[in-house]
Design an enzyme around this catalytic site. Sequence first.
Site, PDB file in Angstrom:
ATOM      1  CB  CYS A  50      -4.103  23.602 122.069  1.00 22.63           C
ATOM      2  SG  CYS A  50      -3.650  25.346 122.158  1.00 22.63           S
ATOM      3  CB  CYS A  77      -7.598  29.922 118.406  1.00 23.78           C
ATOM      4  SG  CYS A  77      -5.867  30.453 118.388  1.00 23.78           S
ATOM      5  CD  GLU A  81     -19.822  38.883 110.009  1.00 23.36           C
ATOM      6  OE1 GLU A  81     -19.014  39.277 110.866  1.00 23.36           O
ATOM      7  OE2 GLU A  81     -20.138  37.686 109.876  1.00 23.36           O
ATOM      8  CB  CYS A 127      -0.610  25.580 115.613  1.00 24.25           C
ATOM      9  SG  CYS A 127      -0.517  27.063 116.618  1.00 24.25           S
ATOM     10  CB  CYS A 139      -6.991  23.586 117.882  1.00 23.08           C
ATOM     11  SG  CYS A 139      -6.713  24.703 116.490  1.00 23.08           S
TER      12      CYS A 139
END
Length: 354
Positions: free
Chosen positions: A202, A195, A40, A211, A205
């Site tokens: 989209c 995204c 990370e 959304c 998605c």
Amino acid sequence: MQNDAENALIQWFKKNHEQLPWRLEPLSKKRSAYVVWISEIMLQQTQVASVKAHFLRWIQKFPNITELAKAKESTILKFWQGLGYYSRAKNILKTAKIIQEKYNEKFPETRQELEVLPGIGSYTAGAILSLAFHQNEAILDGNLIRIFSRFYALDFLPENAEQKKIYWNKAKSWAANKYAFLKNEALMELGRNICKVKNPKCDQCPLRPHCVSFLQNKIESRPPKKIKLYTPWYGVIFIAKSKDQKFLISEGSSFFLKNQKTFPHFSSSPSRAKGIPAEVDKWLQGAEIKTFRYGANIEHSITRYKIFMQTLFLEIKNNAPKTTHWISEKELFDLPSSLCKKVLQALEISPSKN
Ligand code: ADE
């Protein structure tokens, strides 16, 4: 409705997740906190593609806290070479030592304890707690901010305390049940691959039915654009070579590269210097200049600075003075910072053949 979206997200992630060297299969397996932490930190401000190879090399060299805590900072920096933002690597070493000494090499399992460790902020703490310990802890990074802005139609970024609270509360709502480890990572991956900032996909998605921005046809205008404020810095950076083939180094005297070896540099006006600037003398301590030449100008971004530099190469008639820091040619090409590499390239200096 969020429940449906969360389920759709989990199904999408189970089917479409990438195979990454820090992930375990099946995804429900707990990952080591060490692996989550290193990956990370590497992934902050750095593309997944360039992290992969660095991560594998790192884990081979430093497979655990024990090996890491005893490494020299210079070794750590070499293994960080290419990832940029070197303070991340220095903080990793500091944190490894604290975890070894204070926590007997075991990662603490609370946000409170994690967030005071060098380099670990609320995002990394949330990632470690959710991905390694499967706690219901939230994360918030640029990917999630973009998704939430679009999903909930938020026309602001988390800049002040109140706005941050709104975004964090959204993040917490997605992490509120036992699948936080899956949803957090799924959201990051959705932000990265679907995204996206530009040309979001989209049509692929899983969150599309819920959304708000998609339904309003306002995807492109959210999140609002941040006006990028950077501080320009104009200067000259130079490489000086002594008669005995040594190269002058400045350490810790730069305000944008703290405590790192780099080439001597000083600020100048945005108009170009010609001849040999007077500031050079301070570094050469009376040594006489034999030749000089300017190379290509370079631009470099470090944190909030955008640096515009002229590059200059000087050869001096004397051997390297003992009062300043000079390094061998081998060390010159081993300097880890990408700024140094740019300067060498701009001056067309390459390793000598012998
Ligand atoms: N970006 C940052 N961390 C990530 C992770 N663990 N999975 C996917 N994308 C990420």
